[in-house]
Design an enzyme around this catalytic site. Structure first.
Site, PDB file in Angstrom:
ATOM      1  N   GLU A 288       1.609   0.941  -0.090  1.00  0.00           N
ATOM      2  CA  GLU A 288       2.094   1.459   1.198  1.00  0.00           C
ATOM      3  C   GLU A 288       3.494   2.040   1.075  1.00  0.00           C
ATOM      4  OE1 GLU A 288       1.903  -1.191   4.566  1.00  0.00           O
ATOM      5  OE2 GLU A 288      -0.233  -0.870   4.826  1.00  0.00           O
ATOM      6  N   HIS A 309     -14.023  -9.253 -19.343  1.00  0.00           N
ATOM      7  CA  HIS A 309     -15.470  -9.191 -19.543  1.00  0.00           C
ATOM      8  C   HIS A 309     -16.140  -8.283 -18.522  1.00  0.00           C
ATOM      9  CE1 HIS A 309     -15.511 -12.470 -22.564  1.00  0.00           C
ATOM     10  NE2 HIS A 309     -14.330 -12.664 -22.012  1.00  0.00           N
ATOM     11  N   LYS A 423      -7.037   4.411  12.298  1.00  0.00           N
ATOM     12  CA  LYS A 423      -6.926   3.758  13.604  1.00  0.00           C
ATOM     13  C   LYS A 423      -7.268   4.740  14.714  1.00  0.00           C
ATOM     14  CE  LYS A 423      -3.205   0.578  12.341  1.00  0.00           C
ATOM     15  NZ  LYS A 423      -1.802   0.250  12.580  1.00  0.00           N
TER      16      LYS A 423
HETATM   17  O1  PA5 Z   1       3.265  -3.432   6.001  1.00  0.00           O
HETATM   18  C1  PA5 Z   1       2.934  -3.086   7.121  1.00  0.00           C
HETATM   19  O2  PA5 Z   1       3.771  -2.658   7.919  1.00  0.00           O
HETATM   20  C2  PA5 Z   1       1.506  -3.200   7.592  1.00  0.00           C
HETATM   21  O3  PA5 Z   1       0.667  -3.640   6.592  1.00  0.00           O
HETATM   22  C3  PA5 Z   1       1.408  -4.178   8.742  1.00  0.00           C
HETATM   23  O4  PA5 Z   1       1.922  -5.413   8.326  1.00  0.00           O
HETATM   24  C4  PA5 Z   1      -0.018  -4.336   9.224  1.00  0.00           C
HETATM   25  O5  PA5 Z   1      -0.533  -3.101   9.588  1.00  0.00           O
HETATM   26  C5  PA5 Z   1      -0.075  -5.281  10.401  1.00  0.00           C
HETATM   27  O6  PA5 Z   1       0.742  -4.830  11.433  1.00  0.00           O
HETATM   28  P1  PA5 Z   1       1.211  -5.783  12.590  1.00  0.00           P
HETATM   29  O7  PA5 Z   1       2.001  -6.887  12.009  1.00  0.00           O
HETATM   30  O8  PA5 Z   1       2.025  -4.897  13.493  1.00  0.00           O
HETATM   31  O9  PA5 Z   1      -0.034  -6.294  13.274  1.00  0.00           O
END
Ligand code: PA5
Length: 446
Positions: A288, A309, A423
């Site tokens: 990310e 393996h 989303k």
């Molecule tokens: O690293 C990030 O920002 C994302 O992976 C969020 O943690 C994830 O989308 C969950 O979001 P939230 O904590 O707002 O529910």
């Protein structure tokens, strides 16, 4: 103390390139250090270990765990996804007895996870489990609006309210969310839940050392103070500018392998089965943070010797796009020797008197040499043993190195614009109010 070893990359890189990328990493370090790079309103994680140890958060988490202990809670459902899930999940997997689900001992409740998927069977089976147990819940969402945890929470909340009544539910449910915004914050205020704050300047994937990670990890019976102290040691080490800085070394080498040798996939590997979920946490952190603007090393993982393996053939002999980063645990927590056998029918007496870990380390060394011979460079990050202190070091080290590495790559480490695409489509398909036009448009594509 955590160590980085780059010797396994030596034959793949030129000294002049190492110098060039070390200088680039030092410039990226300066950007992170000054706090004037892209996404600089999300670098609060840099001082989380020192600030958290100096504050009251650990005490407040303990108060929650004590109140659940008084109620003899034996199951905590931690609800969250992405950065609101993976840190706690990986720490509990790393520190727990491997067979905890089968032979739960200790007096801490079991912590299970929900909200990290939309599996109907998963949630039905969670209800089966909750029916047999004394339940509490930690619901974690920074935005407070993420669909997967919101769906799971609605189900778990209704279950708890039905089983224990609304007043008792308010003690058994704790929320970790933004200090002011989001549906979870307003719901928690209305229902009178105890809430912990995810600081504005800490993004999800950098939040394991906030209550997002600390509360579920403590609920599972682990020493989060020790974890924070390990992270603090790394906070101090990583703050020192120089070529010896392990985060600078790691960031420089992985970008050099990517930029100059065409290694576009990094596999985080381990020979310690309890680290499987650590790799999931690491994949989110690097995927990310770096995978944007058409750039970024693809983060993958393997657990050895298991995956030798299954994936071993490709790694040894397939497309030469890979490099490996080994998380090496120097010593196991327990010892088990292979005994001599009078009959020796299995022919294993040559191992008599050796520990299983000795064999594992020989497998590790043999794999390293084979993979290097096959054209796969290997970086190594070592910790002494797999406990809270060393895990804290790993968390902080990889977070800091990620910030340096992404700045070196030239991307904003702290946003994730690409996560929104699915989303939007999902909301359009689910006919969420406000998505009418998108719903009509997406239907035409089906
Ligand atoms: O690293 C990030 O920002 C994302 O992976 C969020 O943690 C994830 O989308 C969950 O979001 P939230 O904590 O707002 O529910």
């Amino acid at each position: 103390m955590l160590k980085v070893d780059l010797k396994g990359c030596g034959t793949f890189v030129k000294n002049a390139d190492v110098k060039e990328y070390t200088d680039k990493a030092l410039a990226a370090f300066d950007t992170l250090d000054r706090g004037d790079g892209q996404g600089n309103d999300f670098i609060g994680w840099k001082h989380l270990p020192s600030e958290t140890l100096a504050g009251n958060i650990v005490k407040e988490c303990r108060a929650v765990c004590d109140s659940w202990k008084e109620r003899k809670v034996d199951l905590v459902v931690a609800i969250g996804i992405g950065g609101s899930y993976l840190g706690a999940k990986c720490a509990i997997e790393a520190l727990n007895h491997t067979f905890d689900a089968n032979m739960h001992r200790g007096d801490a409740p079991q912590v299970v996870f929900a909200g990290q998927n939309l599996g109907e069977d998963y949630l039905c089976e969670l209800i089966d489990l909750m029916n047999e147990r004394n339940v509490a819940c930690i619901v974690i969402s920074k935005s407070g609006t993420t669909t997967e945890p919101a769906v799971a929470f609605r189900i778990v909340k209704q279950f708890i309210e039905h089983k224990y009544g609304k007043a008792e539910a308010a003690v058994r449910i704790v929320a970790v969310t933004d200090q002011a915004r989001g549906a979870l914050k307003s719901l928690s205020t209305q229902e009178g839940y105890r809430t912990f704050v995810i600081p504005d300047n800490v993004g999800g994937r950098f939040s394991v050392l906030t209550p997002v990670g600390l509360l579920p990890i403590m609920a599972a019976g682990f020493d989060v103070e020790k974890m924070l102290k390990g992270a603090l040691e790394m906070e101090k080490v990583c703050a020192v500018r120089g070529e010896e800085n392990p985060a600078v070394q790691y960031a420089a080498m992985r970008n050099l392998l990517y930029g100059k040798t065409g290694r576009t996939v990094e596999m985080l590997i381990n020979f310690t089965p309890k680290l499987q979920y650590f790799a999931e946490w690491w994949k989110q952190l690097y995927g990310e943070s770096e995978g944007k603007d058409g750039k970024g090393i693809f983060p993958a993982s393997c657990s050895f010797t298991t995956d030798l393996h299954s994936m071993g053939q490709y790694i040894q002999d397939g497309n030469r796009i890979l490099f490996e980063t080994l998380v090496n645990v120097e010593k196991p927590l327990r010892e088990l020797k292979i005994e001599a056998d009078e009959q020796n029918l299995d022919g294993l007496n040559f191992l008599a008197g050796k520990s299983v870990d000795y064999c594992n380390h020989m497998a590790q060394l043999g794999t390293k040499l084979a993979h290097i011979d096959g054209g796969v460079p290997q970086l190594e990050v070592s910790i002494e043993k797999l406990d809270e202190y060393n895990l804290g070091q790993l968390f902080y080290f990889f977070e800091f190195a990620c910030g340096v590495s992404a700045y070196l790559l030239g991307v904003n480490p702290f946003n994730q614009p690409g996560v929104e695409a699915y989303k939007k489509n999902m909301f359009a398909l689910l006919e969420k109010p406000g998505y009418e036009e998108a719903t009509a448009a997406i239907r035409k594509r089906l």
